[in-house]
Design a protein around this motif. Structure first.
Motif, mmCIF file in Angstrom:
data_model
loop_
_atom_site.group_PDB
_atom_site.id
_atom_site.type_symbol
_atom_site.label_atom_id
_atom_site.label_comp_id
_atom_site.label_asym_id
_atom_site.label_seq_id
_atom_site.Cartn_x
_atom_site.Cartn_y
_atom_site.Cartn_z
ATOM 1 N N PRO A 13 0.830 -1.206 0.000
ATOM 2 C CA PRO A 13 0.000 0.000 0.000
ATOM 3 C C PRO A 13 0.863 1.253 0.000
ATOM 4 O O PRO A 13 2.011 1.244 0.452
ATOM 5 C CB PRO A 13 -0.787 -0.123 1.308
ATOM 6 N N LEU A 14 0.300 2.309 -0.506
ATOM 7 C CA LEU A 14 0.970 3.605 -0.508
ATOM 8 C C LEU A 14 0.865 4.197 0.891
ATOM 9 O O LEU A 14 -0.231 4.274 1.448
ATOM 10 C CB LEU A 14 0.317 4.529 -1.539
ATOM 11 N N VAL A 15 1.988 4.598 1.454
ATOM 12 C CA VAL A 15 2.029 5.185 2.786
ATOM 13 C C VAL A 15 2.645 6.574 2.674
ATOM 14 O O VAL A 15 3.696 6.744 2.045
ATOM 15 C CB VAL A 15 2.867 4.314 3.754
ATOM 16 N N ILE A 16 2.000 7.564 3.275
ATOM 17 C CA ILE A 16 2.538 8.913 3.337
ATOM 18 C C ILE A 16 3.021 9.125 4.765
ATOM 19 O O ILE A 16 2.293 8.866 5.725
ATOM 20 C CB ILE A 16 1.469 9.979 3.003
ATOM 21 N N ARG A 17 4.261 9.581 4.899
ATOM 22 C CA ARG A 17 4.835 9.801 6.231
ATOM 23 C C ARG A 17 5.719 11.036 6.209
ATOM 24 O O ARG A 17 6.183 11.465 5.141
ATOM 25 C CB ARG A 17 5.633 8.575 6.670
ATOM 26 N N GLY A 62 9.216 24.669 7.253
ATOM 27 C CA GLY A 62 8.530 23.784 6.341
ATOM 28 C C GLY A 62 8.647 22.348 6.804
ATOM 29 O O GLY A 62 9.324 22.047 7.794
ATOM 30 N N ARG A 63 7.982 21.477 6.078
ATOM 31 C CA ARG A 63 7.995 20.055 6.395
ATOM 32 C C ARG A 63 7.970 19.269 5.083
ATOM 33 O O ARG A 63 7.263 19.637 4.153
ATOM 34 C CB ARG A 63 6.770 19.666 7.213
ATOM 35 N N TYR A 64 8.732 18.207 5.062
ATOM 36 C CA TYR A 64 8.713 17.289 3.929
ATOM 37 C C TYR A 64 7.852 16.079 4.276
ATOM 38 O O TYR A 64 7.895 15.580 5.405
ATOM 39 C CB TYR A 64 10.114 16.765 3.611
ATOM 40 N N TYR A 65 7.111 15.609 3.282
ATOM 41 C CA TYR A 65 6.377 14.355 3.390
ATOM 42 C C TYR A 65 6.788 13.486 2.209
ATOM 43 O O TYR A 65 7.025 13.994 1.107
ATOM 44 C CB TYR A 65 4.864 14.591 3.367
ATOM 45 N N VAL A 66 6.881 12.186 2.462
ATOM 46 C CA VAL A 66 7.252 11.255 1.407
ATOM 47 C C VAL A 66 6.165 10.208 1.229
ATOM 48 O O VAL A 66 5.463 9.848 2.175
ATOM 49 C CB VAL A 66 8.612 10.571 1.683
ATOM 50 N N ALA A 67 6.034 9.752 -0.010
ATOM 51 C CA ALA A 67 5.128 8.653 -0.359
ATOM 52 C C ALA A 67 5.994 7.419 -0.549
ATOM 53 O O ALA A 67 6.994 7.462 -1.273
ATOM 54 C CB ALA A 67 4.371 8.982 -1.641
ATOM 55 N N CYS A 68 5.611 6.329 0.116
ATOM 56 C CA CYS A 68 6.406 5.096 0.069
ATOM 57 C C CYS A 68 5.541 3.912 -0.313
ATOM 58 O O CYS A 68 4.376 3.830 0.062
ATOM 59 C CB CYS A 68 7.010 4.797 1.442
ATOM 60 N N ILE A 74 8.833 6.910 -3.264
ATOM 61 C CA ILE A 74 8.490 7.095 -4.672
ATOM 62 C C ILE A 74 7.951 8.490 -4.973
ATOM 63 O O ILE A 74 7.675 8.815 -6.128
ATOM 64 C CB ILE A 74 7.488 6.029 -5.153
ATOM 65 N N GLY A 75 7.793 9.315 -3.943
ATOM 66 C CA GLY A 75 7.301 10.673 -4.161
ATOM 67 C C GLY A 75 7.559 11.538 -2.948
ATOM 68 O O GLY A 75 7.856 11.031 -1.861
ATOM 69 N N PHE A 109 0.610 11.639 -6.240
ATOM 70 C CA PHE A 109 0.447 13.051 -5.882
ATOM 71 C C PHE A 109 -0.882 13.272 -5.178
ATOM 72 O O PHE A 109 -0.955 14.014 -4.193
ATOM 73 C CB PHE A 109 0.551 13.990 -7.089
ATOM 74 N N LYS A 110 -1.930 12.648 -5.670
ATOM 75 C CA LYS A 110 -3.249 12.807 -5.048
ATOM 76 C C LYS A 110 -3.191 12.433 -3.565
ATOM 77 O O LYS A 110 -3.767 13.116 -2.715
ATOM 78 C CB LYS A 110 -4.274 11.943 -5.782
ATOM 79 N N ALA A 111 -2.483 11.354 -3.238
ATOM 80 C CA ALA A 111 -2.344 10.930 -1.834
ATOM 81 C C ALA A 111 -1.515 11.934 -1.041
ATOM 82 O O ALA A 111 -1.846 12.247 0.112
ATOM 83 C CB ALA A 111 -1.725 9.537 -1.765
#
Length: 164
Positions: A13-17, A62-68, A74-75, A109-111
């Motif tokens: 699954p796609l996880v945003i953290r 600021g803050r960075y978020y990544v999609a994994c 991956i994003g 990107f939508k996530a």
């Protein structure tokens, strides 16, 4: 550079953290790829790496978020904050948006955008989410419109302070 996908990660699954210091090399590389793809600019590795670390060290900037998927990043996106006296609140700016090419058009990107909207709602003082996009980035324009963002009447101007 992004890690290679393992076969088991394809169905993960796609996880945003939130990004961590361990993500700095990947974030820096994604920013280099973004700059080259969107504006044909080559970013200095040391400068961008220090810039990413600065944001991670100072969450008020600021803050960075990544999609994994699995262990693979991956994003990414970064948010920064602008006070708005007109709205008595904050404007959140989406910046450094990048999705690895083979994962584009798959909802990454939508996530990320939905996660940022959720964070903004939790903050309570956010009035708008904005981003700027290079005017010839037609795929980006289509993507941002696809999640419900609208083009504004503003143009962006800048004045350089230093050459970095």
């Amino acid at each position: 550079m992004a890690e290679l996908r393992s076969p088991s990660a394809i169905n993960d699954p796609l996880v945003i953290r939130p990004a961590t210091p361990d993500d700095i090399p990947t974030l820096a590389r994604f920013n280099q790829l973004l700059a080259f793809e969107s504006e044909h600019i080559t970013l200095d590795t040391e400068t961008i790496t220090q810039g990413v670390a600065m944001v991670l060290d100072h969450s008020s900037l600021g803050r960075y978020y990544v999609a994994c998927r699995g262990q693979e990043v991956i994003g990414q996106t970064m948010i920064s904050f602008e006070p708005s006296d007109w709205r008595n609140g904050l404007v959140v700016w989406l910046q450094s948006v990048y999705v690895v090419q083979e994962h584009r058009r798959q909802g990454v990107f939508k996530a990320l955008y939905q996660h940022v909207k959720d964070v903004a709602c939790q903050m309570g003082s956010v009035r708008l989410i904005r981003l700027y996009v290079e005017k010839d980035n037609l795929q980006g324009l289509k993507t941002y419109q696809g999640v419900g963002m609208e083009q504004t009447n503003y143009l962006v101007f800048e004045g350089k302070i230093s050459e970095v």
